[in-house]
Design a protein around this motif. Structure first.
Motif, PDB file in Angstrom:
ATOM      1  N   GLN A 292       4.063  -7.317  -3.055  1.00 32.13           N
ATOM      2  CA  GLN A 292       3.500  -5.827  -3.360  1.00 32.13           C
ATOM      3  C   GLN A 292       3.052  -5.432  -4.637  1.00 32.13           C
ATOM      4  O   GLN A 292       2.559  -4.835  -5.076  1.00 32.13           O
ATOM      5  N   LEU A 293       3.512  -6.370  -5.627  1.00 35.00           N
ATOM      6  CA  LEU A 293       3.026  -6.289  -6.812  1.00 35.00           C
ATOM      7  C   LEU A 293       1.692  -7.051  -7.375  1.00 35.00           C
ATOM      8  O   LEU A 293       1.150  -7.034  -8.439  1.00 35.00           O
ATOM      9  N   LEU A 294       1.613  -7.869  -6.369  1.00 33.68           N
ATOM     10  CA  LEU A 294       0.258  -8.910  -6.461  1.00 33.68           C
ATOM     11  C   LEU A 294      -0.900  -8.353  -5.643  1.00 33.68           C
ATOM     12  O   LEU A 294      -0.690  -7.647  -4.909  1.00 33.68           O
ATOM     13  N   PRO A 295      -2.143  -8.529  -5.982  1.00 34.86           N
ATOM     14  CA  PRO A 295      -3.130  -7.579  -5.551  1.00 34.86           C
ATOM     15  C   PRO A 295      -3.233  -8.092  -4.154  1.00 34.86           C
ATOM     16  O   PRO A 295      -3.755  -7.162  -3.372  1.00 34.86           O
ATOM     17  N   PRO A 296      -3.029  -9.295  -3.344  1.00 36.37           N
ATOM     18  CA  PRO A 296      -3.051  -9.354  -2.164  1.00 36.37           C
ATOM     19  C   PRO A 296      -2.386  -8.305  -1.259  1.00 36.37           C
ATOM     20  O   PRO A 296      -2.833  -7.723  -0.421  1.00 36.37           O
ATOM     21  N   GLY A 297      -0.924  -8.155  -1.850  1.00 31.07           N
ATOM     22  CA  GLY A 297       0.059  -7.444  -1.264  1.00 31.07           C
ATOM     23  C   GLY A 297      -0.450  -6.103  -1.248  1.00 31.07           C
ATOM     24  O   GLY A 297      -0.455  -5.163  -0.345  1.00 31.07           O
ATOM     25  N   ALA A 298      -0.918  -5.495  -2.413  1.00 28.82           N
ATOM     26  CA  ALA A 298      -1.098  -4.126  -2.726  1.00 28.82           C
ATOM     27  C   ALA A 298      -2.198  -3.597  -2.099  1.00 28.82           C
ATOM     28  O   ALA A 298      -2.511  -2.627  -1.449  1.00 28.82           O
ATOM     29  N   SER A 299      -3.177  -4.672  -1.870  1.00 29.48           N
ATOM     30  CA  SER A 299      -4.782  -4.476  -1.265  1.00 29.48           C
ATOM     31  C   SER A 299      -4.276  -4.396   0.246  1.00 29.48           C
ATOM     32  O   SER A 299      -4.829  -3.285   0.987  1.00 29.48           O
ATOM     33  N   GLY A 300      -3.471  -5.156   1.102  1.00 35.12           N
ATOM     34  CA  GLY A 300      -3.028  -4.873   2.224  1.00 35.12           C
ATOM     35  C   GLY A 300      -2.281  -3.609   2.464  1.00 35.12           C
ATOM     36  O   GLY A 300      -2.859  -2.956   3.461  1.00 35.12           O
ATOM     37  N   SER A 301      -1.525  -3.122   1.701  1.00 36.85           N
ATOM     38  CA  SER A 301      -0.809  -2.030   1.933  1.00 36.85           C
ATOM     39  C   SER A 301      -1.720  -0.776   1.921  1.00 36.85           C
ATOM     40  O   SER A 301      -1.807   0.310   2.541  1.00 36.85           O
ATOM     41  N   LEU A 302      -2.687  -0.887   0.815  1.00 31.22           N
ATOM     42  CA  LEU A 302      -3.755   0.192   0.691  1.00 31.22           C
ATOM     43  C   LEU A 302      -4.713   0.284   1.811  1.00 31.22           C
ATOM     44  O   LEU A 302      -5.082   1.271   2.228  1.00 31.22           O
ATOM     45  N   LEU A 303      -4.919  -0.879   2.587  1.00 33.63           N
ATOM     46  CA  LEU A 303      -5.713  -1.046   3.669  1.00 33.63           C
ATOM     47  C   LEU A 303      -4.905  -0.130   4.755  1.00 33.63           C
ATOM     48  O   LEU A 303      -5.549   0.464   5.543  1.00 33.63           O
ATOM     49  N   ARG A 304      -3.725  -0.534   5.096  1.00 34.12           N
ATOM     50  CA  ARG A 304      -3.030   0.217   6.119  1.00 34.12           C
ATOM     51  C   ARG A 304      -3.036   1.561   6.094  1.00 34.12           C
ATOM     52  O   ARG A 304      -3.108   2.433   7.055  1.00 34.12           O
ATOM     53  N   ALA A 305      -2.887   1.939   4.629  1.00 33.13           N
ATOM     54  CA  ALA A 305      -2.776   3.452   4.356  1.00 33.13           C
ATOM     55  C   ALA A 305      -4.121   4.246   4.784  1.00 33.13           C
ATOM     56  O   ALA A 305      -4.135   5.136   5.235  1.00 33.13           O
ATOM     57  N   ASN A 306      -5.014   3.623   4.521  1.00 35.51           N
ATOM     58  CA  ASN A 306      -6.434   4.264   4.468  1.00 35.51           C
ATOM     59  C   ASN A 306      -6.928   4.103   5.997  1.00 35.51           C
ATOM     60  O   ASN A 306      -7.596   5.040   6.585  1.00 35.51           O
ATOM     61  N   ALA A 307      -6.354   3.076   6.606  1.00 36.17           N
ATOM     62  CA  ALA A 307      -7.205   2.821   8.100  1.00 36.17           C
ATOM     63  C   ALA A 307      -6.213   3.507   9.041  1.00 36.17           C
ATOM     64  O   ALA A 307      -6.911   3.926  10.317  1.00 36.17           O
ATOM     65  N   PHE A 308      -4.832   3.588   8.821  1.00 38.74           N
ATOM     66  CA  PHE A 308      -4.079   4.172   9.931  1.00 38.74           C
ATOM     67  C   PHE A 308      -3.392   5.336   9.717  1.00 38.74           C
ATOM     68  O   PHE A 308      -2.579   5.828  10.638  1.00 38.74           O
ATOM     69  N   TYR A 309      -2.942   5.634   8.188  1.00 42.57           N
ATOM     70  CA  TYR A 309      -2.196   6.513   8.011  1.00 42.57           C
ATOM     71  C   TYR A 309      -3.104   7.938   7.189  1.00 42.57           C
ATOM     72  O   TYR A 309      -2.430   8.764   6.612  1.00 42.57           O
ATOM     73  N   ASP A 310      -4.388   7.884   7.458  1.00 41.95           N
ATOM     74  CA  ASP A 310      -5.119   9.033   6.629  1.00 41.95           C
ATOM     75  C   ASP A 310      -4.667   8.976   5.120  1.00 41.95           C
ATOM     76  O   ASP A 310      -4.756  10.227   4.769  1.00 41.95           O
ATOM     77  N   GLY A 311      -4.398   7.768   4.468  1.00 35.96           N
ATOM     78  CA  GLY A 311      -4.284   7.777   3.045  1.00 35.96           C
ATOM     79  C   GLY A 311      -2.856   8.097   2.691  1.00 35.96           C
ATOM     80  O   GLY A 311      -2.542   8.075   1.589  1.00 35.96           O
ATOM     81  N   THR A 312      -1.947   8.166   3.751  1.00 37.93           N
ATOM     82  CA  THR A 312      -0.653   8.385   3.176  1.00 37.93           C
ATOM     83  C   THR A 312       0.248   7.224   2.538  1.00 37.93           C
ATOM     84  O   THR A 312      -0.047   6.211   3.187  1.00 37.93           O
ATOM     85  N   GLY A 313       0.718   7.398   1.534  1.00 35.98           N
ATOM     86  CA  GLY A 313       1.304   6.153   1.017  1.00 35.98           C
ATOM     87  C   GLY A 313       0.118   5.184   0.099  1.00 35.98           C
ATOM     88  O   GLY A 313       0.579   4.206  -0.325  1.00 35.98           O
ATOM     89  N   ALA A 314      -0.925   5.816  -0.265  1.00 39.01           N
ATOM     90  CA  ALA A 314      -1.975   5.078  -0.626  1.00 39.01           C
ATOM     91  C   ALA A 314      -1.595   4.803  -2.267  1.00 39.01           C
ATOM     92  O   ALA A 314      -2.512   4.049  -2.852  1.00 39.01           O
ATOM     93  N   GLY A 315      -0.995   6.011  -2.858  1.00 38.87           N
ATOM     94  CA  GLY A 315      -0.966   6.052  -4.225  1.00 38.87           C
ATOM     95  C   GLY A 315      -0.296   4.765  -5.168  1.00 38.87           C
ATOM     96  O   GLY A 315      -0.991   4.295  -5.811  1.00 38.87           O
ATOM     97  N   GLY A 316       0.677   4.411  -4.423  1.00 39.22           N
ATOM     98  CA  GLY A 316       1.296   3.276  -4.910  1.00 39.22           C
ATOM     99  C   GLY A 316       0.432   2.014  -5.103  1.00 39.22           C
ATOM    100  O   GLY A 316       0.312   1.529  -6.131  1.00 39.22           O
ATOM    101  N   PRO A 317       0.136   1.388  -3.971  1.00 39.39           N
ATOM    102  CA  PRO A 317      -0.850   0.430  -4.229  1.00 39.39           C
ATOM    103  C   PRO A 317      -2.130   0.270  -4.669  1.00 39.39           C
ATOM    104  O   PRO A 317      -2.649  -0.734  -5.388  1.00 39.39           O
ATOM    105  N   ALA A 318      -2.662   1.378  -4.959  1.00 40.42           N
ATOM    106  CA  ALA A 318      -3.877   1.922  -5.623  1.00 40.42           C
ATOM    107  C   ALA A 318      -3.768   1.647  -7.062  1.00 40.42           C
ATOM    108  O   ALA A 318      -4.474   1.158  -7.932  1.00 40.42           O
TER     109      ALA A 318
END
Length: 349
Positions: A292-318
């Motif tokens: 989660q500290l590397l770009p692929p993991g953070a990018s995947g978490s950001l994708l999940r947050a934006n695509a399925f949770y209306d941005g909830t939890g997007a701050g950390g990976p961004a």
């Protein structure tokens, strides 16, 4: 004529049977040492690849996954005693509504509601399909022990066009190559210190275009994503920029050796540890944190947050991705400063 005959005379061989113009055949201790180093390096690379891809998969399973429960105190206490602490972190909620809100806010990955007439299981498949399946199996097992029926509700499912989220899993490699490919091409087309600004501008433009294109394919073509298109595409663009700009910085400062080292880290560690297909809680704790500290993991978490949770939890990976972008820019600034020192010390350069 004597001069001509002298010039055409063959050169006398030196002691040992060799002529001065003949090159010595390759060999000796240096060749052995070099070949040994190459073999050791290749073996280490293969071993690292196996460890990076194999160990997290072999040790896959719930690892301190936050699980919500609610119901009678006796049933909740029994569940807390039965569940292993290294797999589940159980949180007790006052009622089913509070539990569902915690799942939708990404405070928990799923939950169990105990009642006299049965067990209700709440999952969030889009947050991690394998974790959701594990929670469903756990609820079924507990219901069988109590001899009551079980009901499963998926609060955050994948869209109907892609109920298993296959498109999301297939996006891992394009996201990684979306950072590597533009850096390689731009370095070839605009080499040297003079092309640094063109390369940076090209990477940013490519990230925006590729983020929009990949999001369009996943959302409108495959039907995997279900969120605001522009927000999701900007998140993917940030992820690609967080890969490409550090690559440019490493090459500017250390040459292609730095670029190669960064590529190895992202391919052999960032990609398998991204948790894009399974979710981060399915990986062992240390692997998950690193991923989660590397770009692929953070990018995947950001994708999940934006695509399925209306941005909830997007701050950390961004934030993680922004730090990588700034790190790449800092490397480029250091390389630029070093170049200026060299040119200032040598005006003829």
């Amino acid at each position: 004529m004597p001069a001509s005959s002298a010039s055409s005379a063959p050169t006398a061989p030196e002691p040992g049977g060799t002529t001065p113009s003949s090159a010595a055949p390759p060999g000796g201790p240096r060749l052995v040492i070099r070949l040994t180093g190459v073999i050791i390096g290749l073996t280490a690379a293969i071993t690292l690849m196996l460890c990076a891809f194999g160990l997290p998969t072999a040790n896959g399973g719930p690892h301190h996954a936050p699980l919500g429960v609610t119901g009678p105190e006796s049933a909740v206490t029994a569940v807390q005693e039965q569940l292993p602490g290294d797999e589940w972190e159980v949180t007790v909620h006052d009622n089913p509504q509070a539990l569902t809100e915690a799942i939708e806010n990404r405070d928990t990955v799923g939950g169990l509601v105990f009642a006299e007439d049965g067990v209700t299981v709440y999952t969030a498949t889009a947050g991690g399909q394998q974790i959701g399946a594990a929670i469903s199996g756990l609820g079924t097992t507990l219901a069988e022990r109590q001899h009551v029926p079980v009901t499963v509700h998926d609060l955050v499912p994948f869209p109907e066009d892609d109920p298993r989220g296959t498109g999301l899993a297939s996006a891992a490699l394009p996201m990684v190559f979306g950072g590597m490919l533009p850096a390689v091409v731009l370095l070839q087309l605009f080499p040297g210190h003079a092309g640094r600004r063109v390369r940076l501008a090209g990477v940013v433009a490519f990230a925006l275009a590729a983020g929009a294109a990949v999001t369009a394919v996943l959302q409108f073509g495959i039907g995997t994503l279900d969120g605001d298109y522009w927000t999701t595409s900007l998140g993917l663009a940030l992820g690609m920029a967080a890969l490409a700009i550090p690559f440019l910085g490493l090459e500017s400062l250390l040459g292609y050796a730095g670029f190669g080292a960064g590529s190895v880290v992202m391919m052999f560690l960032g990609n398998p540890l991204s948790g894009l297909a399974s979710g981060p809680y399915w990986l062992p704790d240390g692997w998950s944190t690193l991923g989660q500290l590397l770009p692929p993991g953070a990018s995947g978490s950001l994708l999940r947050a934006n695509a399925f949770y209306d941005g909830t939890g997007a701050g950390g990976p961004a934030l993680v991705l922004a730090v990588w972008v700034l790190a790449g820019l800092a490397l480029m600034c250091v390389a630029d400063r070093r170049h200026r020192r060299k040119t200032g010390a040598s005006p003829t350069a």
